[in-house]
Every structure is written in structure tokens, then in C-alpha cells.
Design a protein around this motif. Sequence first.
Motif, PDB file in Angstrom:
ATOM      1  N   TYR A 191       0.845  -1.189   0.000  1.00 48.46           N
ATOM      2  CA  TYR A 191       0.000   0.000   0.000  1.00 48.46           C
ATOM      3  C   TYR A 191       0.885   1.244   0.000  1.00 48.46           C
ATOM      4  O   TYR A 191       2.059   1.208   0.385  1.00 48.46           O
ATOM      5  N   ASP A 208      -4.335  10.553  -0.570  1.00 49.90           N
ATOM      6  CA  ASP A 208      -4.380   9.604  -1.687  1.00 49.90           C
ATOM      7  C   ASP A 208      -3.878   8.251  -1.170  1.00 49.90           C
ATOM      8  O   ASP A 208      -2.727   8.133  -0.743  1.00 49.90           O
ATOM      9  N   ILE A 264      -3.543   4.039  -1.872  1.00 57.36           N
ATOM     10  CA  ILE A 264      -3.530   2.970  -2.870  1.00 57.36           C
ATOM     11  C   ILE A 264      -3.191   1.660  -2.172  1.00 57.36           C
ATOM     12  O   ILE A 264      -2.262   1.605  -1.354  1.00 57.36           O
ATOM     13  N   ARG A 294      -7.831   2.394  -5.217  1.00 53.00           N
ATOM     14  CA  ARG A 294      -7.349   3.741  -4.945  1.00 53.00           C
ATOM     15  C   ARG A 294      -8.486   4.589  -4.387  1.00 53.00           C
ATOM     16  O   ARG A 294      -9.612   4.540  -4.906  1.00 53.00           O
ATOM     17  N   TYR A 312     -12.811   7.134  -6.145  1.00 43.72           N
ATOM     18  CA  TYR A 312     -12.525   5.767  -5.675  1.00 43.72           C
ATOM     19  C   TYR A 312     -12.502   4.860  -6.897  1.00 43.72           C
ATOM     20  O   TYR A 312     -13.408   4.915  -7.749  1.00 43.72           O
ATOM     21  N   PHE A 330      -2.880   3.343 -11.350  1.00 39.97           N
ATOM     22  CA  PHE A 330      -2.517   3.554  -9.952  1.00 39.97           C
ATOM     23  C   PHE A 330      -1.915   2.269  -9.402  1.00 39.97           C
ATOM     24  O   PHE A 330      -1.999   1.224 -10.030  1.00 39.97           O
TER      25      PHE A 330
END
Length: 849
Positions: free
Chosen positions: A629, A675, A677, A691, A748, A849
Motif C-alpha cells: 500500500y 491519496d 492505494i 485507490r 474511488y 494507480f
Amino acid sequence: MRNNLSKITLLFVIGTIIYSCSLVKRVPESEKLLTKNEIFVNDELNKEDRINNLVVQQPNTKFLNYPFGLTLYNAAKPNPDSSYQAWLNKKPNRIKNLNRFLSAKQVNRLGKSFFVSGLSNFMKETGEAPVIIDEKKAIRSKERLSGFYYNNGFIRNTVTMSIDSLGKKKGKIVYKITTGKPYFIDSISKFIETPAIDSMYTLQEKKSFIKKGDQYSYLNFDNERKRITQYLRNNGVYHFQESNVKYDAIIDDSVQKMNINLKIEDRYVKDGDTLTKRPFTVYKISQVNIFTNNTSKKERNQFNDSVTYRNFNIYSAGKLKYKPKAITNAIFIEKGKLFSDNDRTLTSKSLSNLKVFNYPNIEYVEDPSDSTNTSLIANIYLMSKPKYIWQPSIDVTTSDVQEFGISGRMAFTWRNLFKRAETFELSAKGNIGSSKDLANPNNVFFNISEYGVEGKLSFPRIVFPLDTRKIIKKEMLPTTNANIGLTSQRNIGLDKENLTGVFNYNWTPKQKNTIRFDLLNIQFIKNLNPENYFNVYTSSYNTLNDLAQDYNVDPANFENGNLTTQGAVNFINDVENGSTSLNPSDQDYKVIRSIGERRERLIENNLIVSSGITFFRNTKASLLDNSFYSIRTKIESAGNVLSLLAGTKNEDLNQNGNETMFGIEYSQYIKGEIDFIKHWDFGKKNTLAMRAFAGLAVPFGNAQSIPFSRSYFSGGSNDNRGWQAYSLGPGRSGGINDFNEANFKLAYSLEYRFRVGGNFYSAFFADIGNIWNVFDNITDEDYTFNGFSSFEDLAFGSGIGLRYDFDFFVFRFDLGYKAYDPGREVGDRWLKGVNFSKTVLNFGINYPF
């Protein structure tokens, strides 16, 4: 009806037979195609990826339950060259006829062409060869499964394997595992020969991964071996290795218990032809020698310049080009300290971070002058990178702005500028292009241009009037960067001159965390051609032109039945001044006023002076790590410094009643972003990626809106792929402007990525999000965020993507659809954009992403 049903059934059966036969087309008669593996654990079917991934042979990859890769491979000719030669020789006159048009060499080369053999070779390389059941590999899989359960405490497990036939040339492999009872650790003892090691271990014994009463796990033993080694090697035990940590286990099968004995014997040292045992020694550093400008081992003892600085001995093959402090500040191996692997690793990273040396070579040798044999000499060999680098480049480009363009860049890099490992880069760029959309009375081919110059200066330390070393330690590898740039555009949009300046700090407080602090970020944007607004923002012009047909009161605003660009501005002023039949309560009045407000905002010059801090954490261990992550948070504030300065200058307020600096209204806002991920690895190159993003910029003080360059947009290949970039929102307004933006954004995305075959991958994705206006000068509820009710404005885009992995980058092609469109009327929002004719094509390099 019965007759039709029987025909459909017959076609289905024939199709199934043809499909089934095509899959085993390349399978030899005596072999079987592996269709699936089945693993039963204690008589229950196990579908866990971590268990199934232990099997050496896996069936061919499937896409939507169809083996696309295998089908592609089977469709290729097995030996296209031989087939071509056979075709040539099939008829006696065929070669003779071809030679009338081609030479004999060309006829032979035709067999190597793409359409003859190249296509088949491409299909075989891209597709997947049939996975033939291999009994030896199945036995290896059986052993791996047994080893897995053994390593997790099921010491007496049993595994059987069988190959079952599933029709002609097809089969499956069935593995049956009986785990038995788990074994637990009953007692832990130790035997450590070297007293010093025994004492050090005792101090850290409570941190052991091996606990009495725990179920046996090989991973815990491996982690404990690494922990002991790391601890000892960071506390002076130079010769210690992981292999020195050993375990003996006494197993009692009657009660499923294990007695563990940790053994660390003295090390073996080769003395001539014999091996002798010696106790481990704790070493200290007696000398640190730094050799610069060395190009080979032969030159390591050839130096003409030397200096001793803070217990560091610095040698140079020529004149020393660096100030001693610049080098020694990056070195963590110090005289008098214990030997430490951490110090060596940190020194390597820190020296590399200077960007003036190649990766350093660090060696340790025992100090021959120490009679106690407890000292090490550290030798650090550094080879300088080139002091000057000249990098010219040129590209031919095409885009929506220009049909054809030539861009060039020249960069000059000067390393070690002030002899303290600074790096200075000066670059100039330019672009000339051709656009048919612009007025071109002189018929000049290159009618648009852009050029700029930028300077960057980087310091491998914190440059600040106060001492910051207690807060930002040198272990955090701090850097200071100062950038300044100027660009100018001609015949592009509104034509801009853009002056930027940044002064920031970067450091790494922990291994996977980085922080960037922008002390000063300056941007000045001057629009040189605001009269061109309605030639650029054509959607706004078309809306205005249509309304002017009904409400315009001044014929001078028209030319050939359409508004002139100045006439469009006059028409907006007439509407706002009440010169037309429109009232402020009319919807058309609101639309025209909105276009006018947007125009005023986009043609105004911007002066932005901000400060901000960004925190970034990424847990990705390597390029192959697909389970990690990352999180990025940022807080930025603009206009506060200028607000203080504006009070001292006493400049007149502008027409909007706001303060100015150098005659320009400055921006003032506070902005925050997060942000996040996350990736989950499901094995077999299947990954789920997610994301989540939220950002808000609030104007205050001297501003009622956010500058365009600091606002948010939605849509595009890295955002909501059901919409083109800038075409979504704000809110439920329907994206009526050419470039839709706002100051609040939620997004999202969820994407499931899987392998199709060869280097081809695919993905199913779902994107949710939108932008809104909030806390600014926009009041229309279609554009603004109005609490929980505005969550109905979240747009939902979905689709499928195809990707090709070139190893060093991924080419991405996504097909997006508007599954839920908040710009449509309520009750007519769902699935109206899910139509092949309404596909939104998205191209990109690498993953979104």
C-alpha cells in the motif's frame, strides 16, 4: 419449436466437440492436457491460492473461463518455414512463376515474412503452449505440499498424488493431504560457545520469535536466525553469519511436542590446510580511510593529496576536489564505534544520495597494528561521476493543440558546484508547431511556439539559517532544492507567460517514509491573449451564441449571423446589466452569468505564493511486489505571506475589491489532500488494486475562488474512465464546459487485473467520483456540494482494459462506460451510457494507480 430446439442442441454439441478438440490440437497422442489441479486437505477441497500456488504445473491461463492463450498458440502453424517450402515445391511451376516478379533470394526471404511465418511465430510467443501433464513435476508438487505443511507444524503429514483422465488427451491431477496433528514447542535451551555472544544474546532473548507453547513454524525459526545475525553484526561481531545459528529438535510423537536447542558454535578459521575453531570477536573501527577519484584497484595506493578531518583520512589520486565536510557528513562509519552493518548500508545510501559518486565500494580489513585483534580498518572507495554533462534531445510530437510539432531540449549539469557535492542543472526547451485551427493570414507553417528556461540547484543537506540537525538528522538523507523557471507560449490557448520558483526540503525519516516541505512555491501566470477566450472554449461560445439568437439587443455584436468574440463579451455584460429581457431568476440568465464568471476567472492573471508539506509512505518491497500500500497526504497554504506584505505596500484595491501585489490580485487558500492505494496479490499474476482520493481547496481572505492550476478535474485515463478528462462535473451540472473543474474532489477506483496469455493482461475496473464547488463563489446547487444529498452526484464508470507488458513499461488500452451519469435527469441515470457506440477510449502508459 421442437425442431428449432433440436437444431440448437445439435449446434451446441457440435460446437462443444470442435472446441474440445481444438484445445488438444497440439497435444501428442500419448500425453494429456492438464485441465485442473485438485487439492484435498483432510478430505476437503482446498481452493486457497497460497496452497494451489505450491503446485509446479498450472493449467493454461483462462480469460472469462476461456483459454485464450492456448487457442492462440494452437492457431499458429507449428513449422511455418517448412510449410512454406512444402507449398513452394507442391507445384513444379510455382517457384518459376514467382521468380518472374521476385529474385530467388526474395522468394526464400518471403518465408521469413510476417504473413508467412512471422504471424505464426508471434502467435506462439504471445500465446501459451499446452501444459502437458508431467509426472515428475507432479511428484515435485507433492513434495512441496508436504514441505509446506511440515514447515507449519504438521510434522507427520502424508501426501498422495493421482492422475485422472478426463476424456481424450485431457486429465487432471488430484493431491490428497492428511495433515495429522500439529506439533508444539515444549522447551527451549541454548548452547553458545563464545561467552561474549552468549551475554549479548541473553540481553535480547525476550525478543525471540520462538516461544514456548507455540505451534512449530519454520518461518519463526528463520526470522529468529535473521534477528540474531542482524543484532550481532550491528554490535561489532564482524565475522558472524546466518549459517552460524543452528537448531536441534527432539521430537516426541506420542504427545506431538518438540524440544528445541539453539546452537551457536565458535567459528571455523582456515589456518593453512587445516580448520581451527576460534571464538567470535567484537570489533571496533580503528581507522576510516576514504579514497576519491580512484578508477581501479591498482590505483588505490596511488594518491597525491591527503587530509585528515574529524578522524577521517581522505586520499585523492589527484588534487582533492571536495571539501572534507561534504564527504564525511555522508559517512556513518566512525573511528571508535563498533562495526555495524547498518552503518555500512546507511553510508552507501548517503554517499549515493550526494549524486556526485558512483555506488561506493566499502571494505573492511583487520588492523595489523592491533595486538588484541579486535580492530577493523574501513576503506571506502569513491569514483566521481563526470563533473559536466551536456544532454541535447529532440522530438517530433503531435497533440490536440498541434497537428505537427518539433520540440528540443538542452540540459547542462554541473556537479560539485561549490565543492560540497551540490548539483546545478540549467536547461532550455523549445517547441514549434503547426495548427490548422488558428488564423494564419501569412500562411506560415509553424504558427505556434513555446519556449522556456529552467535552473535547478540541489544541496545534499538542509540549507537553513538555524541548526536543524536535531530535528532532521543526517541519517534521514536530507536534501535542499531550489528551482526557478520561465516559459512562454504563443498561439496556444490564451498564450501564457509562466514564472515558477520552488525552494523545498526532502528527507526520509524512516525507510519507507519520505517528507517534502515546500518552504516557498511561487507561480506567476500572465495571460497574453485573453481576447482569444471564446476561440479556445468553444462549448461556452456555442451555448452563448445559441442564447444570443433569442436575447441579444445589439446587432453590432453579430457578424454573419454569429456573435463575434467581442460581441460575446458585450452580450454577457448586457445580460448582467439588465439590458435584455432576461431576469436573474431565469435559468438562461444563470447560464450566461456562469459563463461570464468562468471567463473572468480563467483570463485573470494569477500570483500564487504557497507553502506546503507532503508525507508519502510506500511499503512496496520490489518491482515484483504486488501486495503493498501507499499513502500520500498533503497540506498547502497560499497567500499568507503576500497578505502581510500587501498591508505594508498600500496598493489600491482592484475592481473586485481585493488586495493586489505588483498590480495583480494574489490567491489565498488552504488545500488538503489524501491519496491511498492498496494492492492485493491473489497469485497466478492476478491482482486487485484499489485507490481512494479526497481533496479540498478552500479560498479565504483575498480570494473567492481557487486558481485553475490548483483546482481539481475528473475523468480521463488515470481517473474516472467512463468520462474524458475535464468532462465530468461539477456535481450534476453535466460537464457543459470545455474544461470542467472545481475545488472539492472525491474519487474511488477498484481494478481486478489478470493475465490473459503471454504478455497480454486484462482488467475489469469500476471508478466512482466527482468534483464539486464548495466554500467558494459558486452558488448553483447543480455545481455545489450540499451535504449527504450530493453523494447522489457520484458518477460511476466501469469497463474492461487490455494491457501488454513490454517488461520496462506497460501499454494500456481501457474501454470505459458511463454506468451512472449524474448529469442526466433523475430516473434516467443508470446504464444509459453502457453502449458500444458510447465507449470512451483511454490510452495510457503503465497502470493508472
